[in-house]
Design a protein around this motif. Structure first.
Motif, PDB file in Angstrom:
ATOM      1  N   VAL A  85       0.841  -1.197   0.000  1.00  0.00           N
ATOM      2  CA  VAL A  85       0.000   0.000   0.000  1.00  0.00           C
ATOM      3  C   VAL A  85       0.879   1.250   0.000  1.00  0.00           C
ATOM      4  CG1 VAL A  85      -1.814   1.263   1.218  1.00  0.00           C
ATOM      5  CG2 VAL A  85      -1.860  -1.227   1.173  1.00  0.00           C
ATOM      6  N   LYS A  86       2.025   1.187   0.629  1.00  0.00           N
ATOM      7  CA  LYS A  86       2.923   2.345   0.692  1.00  0.00           C
ATOM      8  C   LYS A  86       3.432   2.733  -0.705  1.00  0.00           C
ATOM      9  CE  LYS A  86       4.227   1.730   5.484  1.00  0.00           C
ATOM     10  NZ  LYS A  86       3.068   2.364   6.005  1.00  0.00           N
ATOM     11  N   LYS A  87       3.414   1.797  -1.643  1.00  0.00           N
ATOM     12  CA  LYS A  87       3.866   2.084  -3.006  1.00  0.00           C
ATOM     13  C   LYS A  87       2.781   2.759  -3.846  1.00  0.00           C
ATOM     14  CE  LYS A  87       7.204  -1.623  -2.923  1.00  0.00           C
ATOM     15  NZ  LYS A  87       7.568  -2.938  -3.429  1.00  0.00           N
ATOM     16  N   VAL A  88       1.556   2.738  -3.356  1.00  0.00           N
ATOM     17  CA  VAL A  88       0.453   3.359  -4.097  1.00  0.00           C
ATOM     18  C   VAL A  88       0.626   4.871  -4.115  1.00  0.00           C
ATOM     19  CG1 VAL A  88      -2.059   3.732  -4.129  1.00  0.00           C
ATOM     20  CG2 VAL A  88      -1.137   1.449  -3.661  1.00  0.00           C
ATOM     21  N   GLY A  89       1.141   5.424  -3.036  1.00  0.00           N
ATOM     22  CA  GLY A  89       1.355   6.862  -2.958  1.00  0.00           C
ATOM     23  C   GLY A  89       0.168   7.586  -2.355  1.00  0.00           C
ATOM     24  N   LEU A  90       0.352   8.873  -2.165  1.00  0.00           N
ATOM     25  CA  LEU A  90      -0.696   9.698  -1.580  1.00  0.00           C
ATOM     26  C   LEU A  90      -1.729  10.066  -2.630  1.00  0.00           C
ATOM     27  CD1 LEU A  90       1.473  12.129   0.582  1.00  0.00           C
ATOM     28  CD2 LEU A  90       0.155  10.165   1.356  1.00  0.00           C
ATOM     29  N   LEU A  91      -2.959  10.095  -2.223  1.00  0.00           N
ATOM     30  CA  LEU A  91      -4.043  10.483  -3.119  1.00  0.00           C
ATOM     31  C   LEU A  91      -4.304  11.973  -2.977  1.00  0.00           C
ATOM     32  CD1 LEU A  91      -6.563   7.580  -2.381  1.00  0.00           C
ATOM     33  CD2 LEU A  91      -4.833   7.687  -4.168  1.00  0.00           C
ATOM     34  N   LYS A  92      -4.602  12.601  -4.103  1.00  0.00           N
ATOM     35  CA  LYS A  92      -4.936  14.017  -4.064  1.00  0.00           C
ATOM     36  C   LYS A  92      -6.432  14.138  -3.849  1.00  0.00           C
ATOM     37  CE  LYS A  92      -4.608  18.323  -6.553  1.00  0.00           C
ATOM     38  NZ  LYS A  92      -4.257  18.994  -7.795  1.00  0.00           N
ATOM     39  N   ILE A  93      -6.791  14.640  -2.697  1.00  0.00           N
ATOM     40  CA  ILE A  93      -8.203  14.752  -2.348  1.00  0.00           C
ATOM     41  C   ILE A  93      -8.554  16.220  -2.199  1.00  0.00           C
ATOM     42  CG2 ILE A  93      -9.937  14.199  -0.603  1.00  0.00           C
ATOM     43  CD1 ILE A  93      -8.339  11.673  -0.042  1.00  0.00           C
ATOM     44  N   GLU A  94      -9.575  16.618  -2.944  1.00  0.00           N
ATOM     45  CA  GLU A  94     -10.043  17.991  -2.829  1.00  0.00           C
ATOM     46  C   GLU A  94     -10.863  18.129  -1.564  1.00  0.00           C
ATOM     47  OE1 GLU A  94     -12.071  19.376  -6.311  1.00  0.00           O
ATOM     48  OE2 GLU A  94     -10.603  18.439  -7.631  1.00  0.00           O
ATOM     49  N   LYS A  95     -10.539  19.123  -0.799  1.00  0.00           N
ATOM     50  CA  LYS A  95     -11.293  19.355   0.426  1.00  0.00           C
ATOM     51  C   LYS A  95     -12.386  20.378   0.126  1.00  0.00           C
ATOM     52  CE  LYS A  95      -7.759  18.052   3.569  1.00  0.00           C
ATOM     53  NZ  LYS A  95      -7.567  17.824   4.935  1.00  0.00           N
ATOM     54  N   THR A  96     -13.587  19.982   0.447  1.00  0.00           N
ATOM     55  CA  THR A  96     -14.702  20.897   0.258  1.00  0.00           C
ATOM     56  C   THR A  96     -15.330  21.160   1.623  1.00  0.00           C
ATOM     57  OG1 THR A  96     -16.184  19.049  -0.178  1.00  0.00           O
ATOM     58  CG2 THR A  96     -15.231  20.121  -2.087  1.00  0.00           C
ATOM     59  N   ILE A  97     -15.568  22.400   1.866  1.00  0.00           N
ATOM     60  CA  ILE A  97     -16.222  22.781   3.109  1.00  0.00           C
ATOM     61  C   ILE A  97     -17.721  22.710   2.873  1.00  0.00           C
ATOM     62  CG2 ILE A  97     -16.599  24.647   4.757  1.00  0.00           C
ATOM     63  CD1 ILE A  97     -13.751  25.612   4.056  1.00  0.00           C
ATOM     64  N   LYS A  98     -18.373  21.924   3.692  1.00  0.00           N
ATOM     65  CA  LYS A  98     -19.812  21.776   3.537  1.00  0.00           C
ATOM     66  C   LYS A  98     -20.498  23.045   4.018  1.00  0.00           C
ATOM     67  CE  LYS A  98     -19.605  16.828   3.968  1.00  0.00           C
ATOM     68  NZ  LYS A  98     -19.935  15.647   4.719  1.00  0.00           N
ATOM     69  N   LYS A  99     -21.370  23.547   3.170  1.00  0.00           N
ATOM     70  CA  LYS A  99     -22.092  24.772   3.498  1.00  0.00           C
ATOM     71  C   LYS A  99     -23.435  24.407   4.111  1.00  0.00           C
ATOM     72  CE  LYS A  99     -19.973  27.171  -0.341  1.00  0.00           C
ATOM     73  NZ  LYS A  99     -20.160  27.693  -1.682  1.00  0.00           N
ATOM     74  N   PRO A 100     -23.876  25.195   5.066  1.00  0.00           N
ATOM     75  CA  PRO A 100     -25.212  24.931   5.620  1.00  0.00           C
ATOM     76  C   PRO A 100     -26.270  25.260   4.574  1.00  0.00           C
ATOM     77  CG  PRO A 100     -24.294  26.958   6.523  1.00  0.00           C
ATOM     78  CD  PRO A 100     -23.218  26.332   5.696  1.00  0.00           C
ATOM     79  N   PHE A 101     -27.450  24.695   4.771  1.00  0.00           N
ATOM     80  CA  PHE A 101     -28.551  25.001   3.868  1.00  0.00           C
ATOM     81  C   PHE A 101     -28.854  26.494   3.924  1.00  0.00           C
ATOM     82  CE2 PHE A 101     -29.880  20.530   4.893  1.00  0.00           C
ATOM     83  CZ  PHE A 101     -29.679  20.026   3.616  1.00  0.00           C
ATOM     84  N   SER A 102     -29.202  27.050   2.788  1.00  0.00           N
ATOM     85  CA  SER A 102     -29.673  28.439   2.769  1.00  0.00           C
ATOM     86  C   SER A 102     -31.076  28.437   3.357  1.00  0.00           C
ATOM     87  CB  SER A 102     -29.698  28.974   1.334  1.00  0.00           C
ATOM     88  OG  SER A 102     -30.705  28.303   0.585  1.00  0.00           O
ATOM     89  N   ALA A 103     -31.572  29.608   3.686  1.00  0.00           N
ATOM     90  CA  ALA A 103     -32.932  29.710   4.226  1.00  0.00           C
ATOM     91  C   ALA A 103     -33.944  29.152   3.222  1.00  0.00           C
ATOM     92  CB  ALA A 103     -33.252  31.161   4.558  1.00  0.00           C
ATOM     93  N   GLU A 104     -33.707  29.389   1.949  1.00  0.00           N
ATOM     94  CA  GLU A 104     -34.612  28.903   0.901  1.00  0.00           C
ATOM     95  C   GLU A 104     -34.570  27.371   0.814  1.00  0.00           C
ATOM     96  OE1 GLU A 104     -35.047  29.268  -3.938  1.00  0.00           O
ATOM     97  OE2 GLU A 104     -34.061  30.884  -2.834  1.00  0.00           O
ATOM     98  N   GLU A 105     -33.376  26.786   0.865  1.00  0.00           N
ATOM     99  CA  GLU A 105     -33.252  25.324   0.804  1.00  0.00           C
ATOM    100  C   GLU A 105     -33.905  24.663   2.018  1.00  0.00           C
ATOM    101  OE1 GLU A 105     -29.013  24.834  -1.576  1.00  0.00           O
ATOM    102  OE2 GLU A 105     -28.993  25.409   0.544  1.00  0.00           O
ATOM    103  N   LEU A 106     -33.690  25.258   3.194  1.00  0.00           N
ATOM    104  CA  LEU A 106     -34.284  24.714   4.407  1.00  0.00           C
ATOM    105  C   LEU A 106     -35.805  24.796   4.339  1.00  0.00           C
ATOM    106  CD1 LEU A 106     -33.944  23.434   7.165  1.00  0.00           C
ATOM    107  CD2 LEU A 106     -33.648  25.725   8.129  1.00  0.00           C
ATOM    108  N   GLU A 107     -36.317  25.895   3.847  1.00  0.00           N
ATOM    109  CA  GLU A 107     -37.769  26.030   3.725  1.00  0.00           C
ATOM    110  C   GLU A 107     -38.331  25.024   2.730  1.00  0.00           C
ATOM    111  OE1 GLU A 107     -41.388  27.158   4.899  1.00  0.00           O
ATOM    112  OE2 GLU A 107     -39.484  27.701   5.833  1.00  0.00           O
ATOM    113  N   ALA A 108     -37.599  24.759   1.642  1.00  0.00           N
ATOM    114  CA  ALA A 108     -38.039  23.753   0.662  1.00  0.00           C
ATOM    115  C   ALA A 108     -38.109  22.374   1.314  1.00  0.00           C
ATOM    116  CB  ALA A 108     -37.091  23.731  -0.534  1.00  0.00           C
TER     117      ALA A 108
END
Length: 190
Positions: A85-108
């Motif tokens: 597994v050490k030969k596989v190397g590091l994976l590039k993972i995009e970090k995304t910050i989860k945003k809370p629902f907007s007032a409109e999304e929550l109301e929906a």
């Protein structure tokens, strides 16, 4: 032996199942003896998994962690000499910050609740931020309605305190009253 060693250090049953499933899937896919598996084999396995099954990079990283832990165990027990597994190397993972629902999304979400139970669940989940698996594990008695708080046991048996908003308390209390009057479910569970 590997799963028993993980159980001995207090890994959760679901985690143990995931370790076991990933190891068995990889061995079945490659069709090789453990000592013959190379880093190239693992790169091929995860390439196929990513292409055919569309697994996310974060999922691949978790699965690689399971396999790395497995090979580290085998090395410690002197059953193999290296960890491919050490030969596989590091994976590039995009970090995304989860945003809370907007007032409109929550109301929906609220508007589309088909019944009181759904509305209580939406309000409860939004209010507390608990995982669905944590919600499922809760009992009604775990919620301190007067103080609008509860203790949640999360991953790894970690506990944390979380709170109900007035809206979550209102809908949860209404739902529990209706449920109790109708005798729908086990009164202990949400």
């Amino acid at each position: 032996m590997f799963i028993a060693s993980k159980k001995a250090v207090n890994r959760q049953d679901n985690t143990l199942k995931q370790y076991s499933r990933e190891i068995l899937n990889m061995l079945d896919f490659l069709g090789k003896r453990i000592e013959d598996i190379t880093g190239m084999d693992l790169r091929y396995y995860y390439g196929v998994m990513r292409e055919q099954r569309g697994i996310k990079m974060s999922t691949m990283q978790t699965r690689l962690h399971y396999l790395s832990s497995f090979w580290d165990f085998l090395i410690t027990e002197e059953l193999v000499h290296s960890n491919p597994v050490k030969k596989v190397g590091l994976l590039k993972i995009e970090k995304t910050i989860k945003k809370p629902f907007s007032a409109e999304e929550l109301e929906a979400l609220r508007v589309n609740c088909g019944n009181l139970r759904d509305r209580a669940l939406v309000e409860f989940l939004y209010s507390t931020g608990v995982r669905v698996s944590e919600l499922v594990a809760l009992n009604v008695g775990d919620i301190e309605m007067g103080r609008q708080e509860l203790i949640v046991y999360g991953k790894g048996s970690k506990e944390r305190k979380t709170y109900l908003t007035d809206s979550a308390k209102f809908y949860l209390r209404r739902y529990l009253q209706v449920r109790n009057q109708e005798g729908l479910e086990d009164r202990r569970c949400l």
